[in-house]
Design an enzyme around this catalytic site. Structure first.
Site, PDB file in Angstrom:
ATOM      1  N   THR A 117       1.715   5.642 -13.617  1.00  0.00           N
ATOM      2  CA  THR A 117       2.246   4.305 -13.425  1.00  0.00           C
ATOM      3  C   THR A 117       1.467   3.272 -14.223  1.00  0.00           C
ATOM      4  O   THR A 117       0.261   3.434 -14.450  1.00  0.00           O
ATOM      5  CB  THR A 117       2.156   3.939 -11.929  1.00  0.00           C
ATOM      6  OG1 THR A 117       2.376   2.536 -11.787  1.00  0.00           O
ATOM      7  CG2 THR A 117       0.803   4.258 -11.332  1.00  0.00           C
ATOM      8  N   TYR A 141      -2.664   2.099  -4.673  1.00  0.00           N
ATOM      9  CA  TYR A 141      -1.622   2.880  -5.330  1.00  0.00           C
ATOM     10  C   TYR A 141      -2.048   3.253  -6.753  1.00  0.00           C
ATOM     11  O   TYR A 141      -2.022   4.427  -7.143  1.00  0.00           O
ATOM     12  CB  TYR A 141      -0.304   2.085  -5.354  1.00  0.00           C
ATOM     13  CG  TYR A 141       0.746   2.728  -6.207  1.00  0.00           C
ATOM     14  CD1 TYR A 141       1.319   3.942  -5.831  1.00  0.00           C
ATOM     15  CD2 TYR A 141       1.160   2.145  -7.399  1.00  0.00           C
ATOM     16  CE1 TYR A 141       2.270   4.552  -6.633  1.00  0.00           C
ATOM     17  CE2 TYR A 141       2.107   2.743  -8.197  1.00  0.00           C
ATOM     18  CZ  TYR A 141       2.666   3.945  -7.811  1.00  0.00           C
ATOM     19  OH  TYR A 141       3.598   4.547  -8.611  1.00  0.00           O
TER      20      TYR A 141
END
Ligand code: UFG
Length: 329
Positions: A117, A141
């Site tokens: 990501t 995250y």
């Protein structure tokens, strides 16, 4: 020879399963169905309900189906949720990825494609962001994915596991053939939320922050269409099977839109003038993230087909309408 797609009942994973089936591959989907849907898995694929961190189960799947490559999508993906539940994110995204890599190595799998990501870059010092910018995630995250990248690189070097790590920017839109889309009822992603507001599924939507140092004060993101994104994975598979080097590539188009621009586009395409509230910033959100997108085109010969915000919004709206009919049926 088969491809194991973890998280293949989820949003991106189900697009990948369809794309692989379209390419004539044998596909095994492993999904715990905590966020995915059995009906999102193409009927030609084998669906196994279970955990990507369950080493005995994964070893059995690899053996029984002759798996030669793993595409690992299963993960928790909501940035603000990771801020309130960091240990849940480290368990799901990091600890289970470690187990999966180990199982793959022990079983002799030689190819691993990993969903990373743009969140690994944190608040980047350059935009568009080159892949070699030092990683400095600003939320759990991003850190959960960064650690998985590290493990994969180290395991690749030590055990000869070929890998392609794709750092996704903001994935949006839906299958142009209408087979799957973003289906979670509680999704928090911008285009999904705006599409729901346009269809009256929400009374209003919020803009989280209009005081960022961006063109209009709202957050800027690089929205990449989901079919284009999964095609990059299919290209990565081909690359690794042909003996290509391990890679880390951004997956985005290289252009950014602000939240306010996205909302304007959704209003224009849908013709619905829904209520938009200006709210404070959300925890863990960086101001702007756009991809430097040359490497993936050069190394994987990636040629996106749906690089157009209106097209992405049309697909998201079409899928949202389909969900309304599905739920009414
Ligand atoms: N936003 C709103 N209102 C909403 C939802 C989002 O204003 O209702 C804003 C956010 O504050 C942000 C932008 O829209 O500025 C995009 O937010 P999303 O929730 O759609 O996506 P994120 O950028 O937070 O995160 C997504 C993925 C991550 C990935 C990141 C990379 O979930 O995996 O994109 O750009 F890391």
């Amino acid at each position: 020879m088969a491809v194991l797609v973890t998280g293949g009942a989820g949003y991106i994973g189900s697009h990948m399963a369809n794309e692989l089936i379209d390419a004539g591959e044998d596909v095994v989907v492993l999904d715990d169905l905590s966020a995915g849907f059995w009906w999102a898995v193409p009927p030609e694929a084998t669906l196994v309900q279970g955990d990507a961190g369950d080493q005995a189960l994964v070893a059995r799947i690899i053996r029984e189906h002759g798996v030669d490559a793993v595409a690992h999508f299963a993960a928790k993906i909501v940035v603000p949720e990771s801020v309130v539940d960091p240990l849940g994110y480290y368990l799901n995204n990091t600890v289970k990825t470690r187990a999966l890599i180990e199982t793959a190595v022990r079983a002799g799998v030689r190819r691993f494609i990993f969903s990373s990501t743009a969140a690994v870059y944190g608040e980047p010092s350059a935009n568009p962001i080159p892949e070699d910018l030092p990683l400095a995630p600003i939320n759990p995250y991003g850190r959960s994915k960064m650690m998985s990248e590290w493990m994969l690189r180290d395991a690749g070097a030590a055990h000869g596991l070929g890998y392609v790590i794709l750092r996704y920017f903001n994935v949006a839109g839906a299958d142009p053939k209408g087979r799957t889309g973003q289906s979670s009822p509680n999704a928090t992603h911008l285009i999904k939320v705006a599409a729901q507001a346009a269809l009256g599924k929400r009374p209003f939507m919020e803009v989280f922050g209009v005081d960022f140092p961006t063109k209009d004060g709202s957050g800027v993101r690089d929205y990449v269409q989901v079919t284009d994104l999964v095609r990059a994975h299919v290209a990565a598979l081909k690359h690794l099977r042909a003996g290509g080097e391990s890679l880390v590539c951004n997956c985005g188009y290289g252009s950014g839109y602000s939240v306010l621009e996205v909302i304007d586009t959704v209003k224009k395409v849908s013709g619905a003038n829904f209520t938009v509230k200006l709210s404070p910033r959300r925890a863990g959100d960086p101001a702007a993230l756009t991809a430097k997108a040359d490497l993936i085109r050069e190394k994987l010969h990636w040629q996106p087909e749906f690089d157009d915000l209106e097209t992405i919004v049309q697909q998201a709206l079409a899928w949202e309408e389909r969900l309304v009919r599905k739920n009414a049926a």
